[in-house]
Design a protein around this motif. Sequence first.
Motif, PDB file in Angstrom:
ATOM      1  N   PHE A   5       0.790  -1.229   0.000  1.00 18.65           N
ATOM      2  CA  PHE A   5       0.000   0.000   0.000  1.00 18.65           C
ATOM      3  C   PHE A   5       0.827   1.287   0.000  1.00 18.65           C
ATOM      4  O   PHE A   5       0.495   2.219  -0.737  1.00 18.65           O
ATOM      5  N   GLU A  71      -8.732  -7.697   1.197  1.00 21.61           N
ATOM      6  CA  GLU A  71      -7.920  -6.572   1.664  1.00 21.61           C
ATOM      7  C   GLU A  71      -7.461  -5.713   0.484  1.00 21.61           C
ATOM      8  O   GLU A  71      -7.516  -4.482   0.539  1.00 21.61           O
ATOM      9  N   TYR A  75      -8.703  -1.843  -0.237  1.00 17.66           N
ATOM     10  CA  TYR A  75      -7.754  -0.749  -0.459  1.00 17.66           C
ATOM     11  C   TYR A  75      -8.072  -0.037  -1.775  1.00 17.66           C
ATOM     12  O   TYR A  75      -8.124   1.185  -1.835  1.00 17.66           O
TER      13      TYR A  75
END
Length: 102
Positions: A5, A71, A75
């Motif tokens: 990320f 996940e 995001y």
Amino acid sequence: SAELFPALDYIRSRNFDLSLLQVLAPAEFQLQPSSSVTEFVDSETGEILSLGLDQGSSLEYAKVLSNHIAELEQYCVGAGLKHILLSSADDLAEVVLTKLPS
């Protein structure tokens, strides 16, 4: 996933248009339990590792993979990115023409 990320955030901060392509081999989508054991050799130590995949391990893998995909998807939604889950068996031309933003 979380290690990825900050790098994506940096690229986004540079005003690049991004789509996240996640490519898995067909077998990765649903690992099948097997009674056979496969031996792997650690290339650094030479240690032989014998691994098998029982029903419990297969279910755990499916759970971990599902959480990982979720996940990444979460995001991407929050960052305004497109997340595209692909199989390595998918036709690349079809992916480019139908799934990538134009």
